[in-house]
Design a protein around this motif. Structure first.
Motif, short mmCIF file in Angstrom:
data_model
loop_
_atom_site.label_atom_id
_atom_site.label_comp_id
_atom_site.label_asym_id
_atom_site.label_seq_id
_atom_site.Cartn_x
_atom_site.Cartn_y
_atom_site.Cartn_z
N VAL A 14 0.81 -1.21 0.00
CA VAL A 14 0.00 0.00 0.00
C VAL A 14 0.85 1.27 0.00
N THR A 15 2.05 1.20 0.58
CA THR A 15 2.90 2.38 0.67
C THR A 15 3.46 2.83 -0.68
N GLN A 16 3.34 1.95 -1.70
CA GLN A 16 3.82 2.33 -3.02
C GLN A 16 3.02 3.49 -3.61
N TRP A 17 1.77 3.66 -3.14
CA TRP A 17 0.96 4.77 -3.63
C TRP A 17 1.57 6.11 -3.25
N SER A 18 2.36 6.13 -2.18
CA SER A 18 2.97 7.39 -1.76
C SER A 18 3.94 7.90 -2.81
N ARG A 19 4.57 7.00 -3.55
CA ARG A 19 5.50 7.43 -4.59
C ARG A 19 4.74 8.13 -5.73
N ILE A 20 3.61 7.57 -6.12
CA ILE A 20 2.81 8.19 -7.18
C ILE A 20 2.32 9.55 -6.72
N PHE A 21 1.86 9.63 -5.47
CA PHE A 21 1.38 10.90 -4.93
C PHE A 21 2.48 11.96 -4.95
N THR A 22 3.67 11.59 -4.49
CA THR A 22 4.75 12.58 -4.39
C THR A 22 5.24 13.03 -5.76
N PHE A 23 5.34 12.11 -6.71
CA PHE A 23 5.73 12.48 -8.07
C PHE A 23 4.69 13.41 -8.68
N ALA A 24 3.41 13.04 -8.51
CA ALA A 24 2.33 13.85 -9.08
C ALA A 24 2.26 15.22 -8.42
N MET A 25 2.55 15.29 -7.13
CA MET A 25 2.51 16.57 -6.43
C MET A 25 3.66 17.47 -6.88
N PHE A 26 4.84 16.89 -7.10
CA PHE A 26 5.96 17.67 -7.62
C PHE A 26 5.64 18.19 -9.03
N PHE A 27 5.02 17.35 -9.85
CA PHE A 27 4.60 17.76 -11.18
C PHE A 27 3.64 18.94 -11.10
N THR A 28 2.65 18.85 -10.20
CA THR A 28 1.64 19.90 -10.08
C THR A 28 2.26 21.21 -9.61
N PHE A 29 3.15 21.14 -8.64
CA PHE A 29 3.83 22.34 -8.16
C PHE A 29 4.65 22.96 -9.29
N THR A 30 5.34 22.11 -10.05
CA THR A 30 6.16 22.60 -11.16
C THR A 30 5.33 23.27 -12.23
N PHE A 31 4.12 22.78 -12.45
CA PHE A 31 3.24 23.34 -13.48
C PHE A 31 2.97 24.82 -13.25
N PHE A 32 2.88 25.23 -11.99
CA PHE A 32 2.53 26.62 -11.67
C PHE A 32 3.74 27.53 -11.50
N ILE A 33 4.94 26.96 -11.52
CA ILE A 33 6.16 27.75 -11.28
C ILE A 33 7.05 27.71 -12.51
N GLU A 34 7.29 28.85 -13.12
CA GLU A 34 8.14 28.91 -14.30
C GLU A 34 9.61 28.78 -13.89
N THR A 35 10.26 27.75 -14.43
CA THR A 35 11.68 27.51 -14.18
C THR A 35 12.32 27.09 -15.50
N PRO A 36 13.65 27.11 -15.57
CA PRO A 36 14.32 26.69 -16.81
C PRO A 36 14.04 25.25 -17.21
N VAL A 37 13.72 24.41 -16.23
CA VAL A 37 13.49 22.98 -16.54
C VAL A 37 12.01 22.61 -16.49
N GLN A 38 11.15 23.61 -16.46
CA GLN A 38 9.72 23.32 -16.32
C GLN A 38 9.20 22.41 -17.43
N SER A 39 9.49 22.73 -18.67
CA SER A 39 8.97 21.94 -19.78
C SER A 39 9.51 20.52 -19.76
N VAL A 40 10.77 20.36 -19.36
CA VAL A 40 11.36 19.02 -19.29
C VAL A 40 10.65 18.18 -18.23
N VAL A 41 10.45 18.77 -17.06
CA VAL A 41 9.78 18.07 -15.97
C VAL A 41 8.36 17.67 -16.37
N LEU A 42 7.63 18.58 -16.99
CA LEU A 42 6.24 18.32 -17.34
C LEU A 42 6.12 17.30 -18.47
#
Length: 360
Positions: free
Chosen positions: A293-321
């Motif tokens: 069940v703890t494997q779901w935490s990895r999907i949550f954390t990756f998806a949350m980092f993606f979401t945070f990145t979506f709203f913040i313009e950075t040099p690597v934003q497009s690569v991350v997304l």
């Protein structure tokens, strides 16, 4: 009107089906099982919606995924209610001071469901009522967690501390996102207080976890927990909460994102090293393709980092997304397969904190 009836009929059918499986298989839902709701919710609302746009949001795919997540959330709530009815709640969800931190998934999972109710189905009053109830649940959870921190300090359980403690931060910041979604005007002092306490809980949790790993004698394969990826997930949701609540402007948020990115790199380098060691010791299937069940935490954390990145313009934003969305979808598909395979085999694991982890 017909479409709404169809969607809610589907919700009812999926809910009944999930409850049937729980009863038929006699499943004792893990305390942190709501992590699946969190993961599916943030993938739907944070990753797919932001990446594919309104066509996904307004289309049937987004609605159906949201309905499936809501049905799972409702079914898990029924399962929790059944443990109360049977007098098993304390033994399953409270007795172990580390395991009880998993109750934080109930708060965070309810937050994402409240957001989905509001955004996907326009259930304003219902979502607001749910937000208030969830705030009450959060108060209870934090009280339980404070007692848990005390027990970790005074007993040997502190030597087992892992990323589940960081759910105190995740649950707190999820309330900020929920409140600022369903209510028109959230007092700035409330946003600031919740974010402050969330970061305070992060500091306390990190101290316990790092203290455990500061000693020698542990190895990547056996002692590094899946939930430790919440180190960056908790920071990502904190940054998103600060930005979406208006507490910080874009520039400070960008600096905070950089700090999160650095933590992400450090944690994922450890995760990759752990992956290699587990394959060498346990083999491919037992090492990485066994459900937990703890494997779901990895999907949550990756998806949350993606979401945070979506709203913040950075040099690597497009690569991350552009790369992140496919990595997240791949992880989600694998996890769904492992979940279904586990249910078919009726392979029910005892809570994580009472055993050694066997899977990534």
């Amino acid at each position: 009107m017909v479409i709404i009836v169809f969607y809610f009929s589907l919700l009812g059918l999926l809910f009944i089906g999930a409850v049937f499986v729980i009863i038929r298989k006699k499943l004792n839902i893990n305390t942190a099982a709501m992590a699946a709701v969190m993961a599916l919710g943030i993938v739907t609302q944070g990753v797919l919606l932001n990446f594919f746009g309104l066509s996904f949001y307004l289309g049937s795919v987004g609605k159906i995924m949201s309905i499936a997540d809501l049905a799972l959330w409702m079914a898990i709530l029924v399962s929790i209610g059944m443990t109360i009815y049977k007098g098993e709640f304390k033994k399953l969800h409270y007795d172990n001071p580390i395991n009880r931190f998993g109750i934080g998934t109930w708060v965070a999972g309810t937050s994402i469901c409240g957001i989905m109710f509001f955004k996907q189905f326009g259930a304003g009053a219902e979502a607001q009522a749910l937000a208030i109830l969830n705030g009450g649940l959060w108060i209870i959870y934090i009280g339980i967690s404070l007692m848990g921190f005390k027990e970790l300090k005074e007993t040997s359980f502190g030597q087992q501390a892992h990323g589940v403690l960081l759910l105190t931060t995740v649950s707190t910041q999820s309330l900020v996102l929920l409140f600022n979604t369903v209510f028109a005007d959230v007092p700035g002092v409330l946003n600031a207080a919740l974010i402050f306490f969330g970061l305070l809980f992060y500091s306390i949790s990190a101290w316990f976890i790092l203290k455990r790993y500061a000693v020698s004698g542990w190895n990547y394969a056996k002692d590094w927990n899946n939930t430790n990826c919440i180190f960056h997930g908790a920071l990502s949701i904190s940054g998103l909460a600060m930005f979406k609540s208006g507490l910080v402007t874009h520039q400070p948020a960008a600096w905070f994102w950089l700090a999160v990115f650095l933590v992400f790199i450090v944690i994922e380098v450890i995760e990759i090293a752990r992956l290699v060691w587990r394959i060498r010791i346990y083999g491919l299937k037992e090492g990485i393709f066994t459900y937990d069940v703890t494997q779901w935490s990895r999907i949550f954390t990756f998806a949350m980092f993606f979401t945070f990145t979506f709203f913040i313009e950075t040099p690597v934003q497009s690569v991350v997304l552009n790369t992140g969305v496919w990595i997240i979808l791949m992880l989600l598909i694998i996890e769904l397969y492992l979940s279904v395979d586990s249910l078919i085999k009726k392979h029910v694991r005892i809570p994580l904190t009472f055993r050694k982890e066997r899977s990534v």
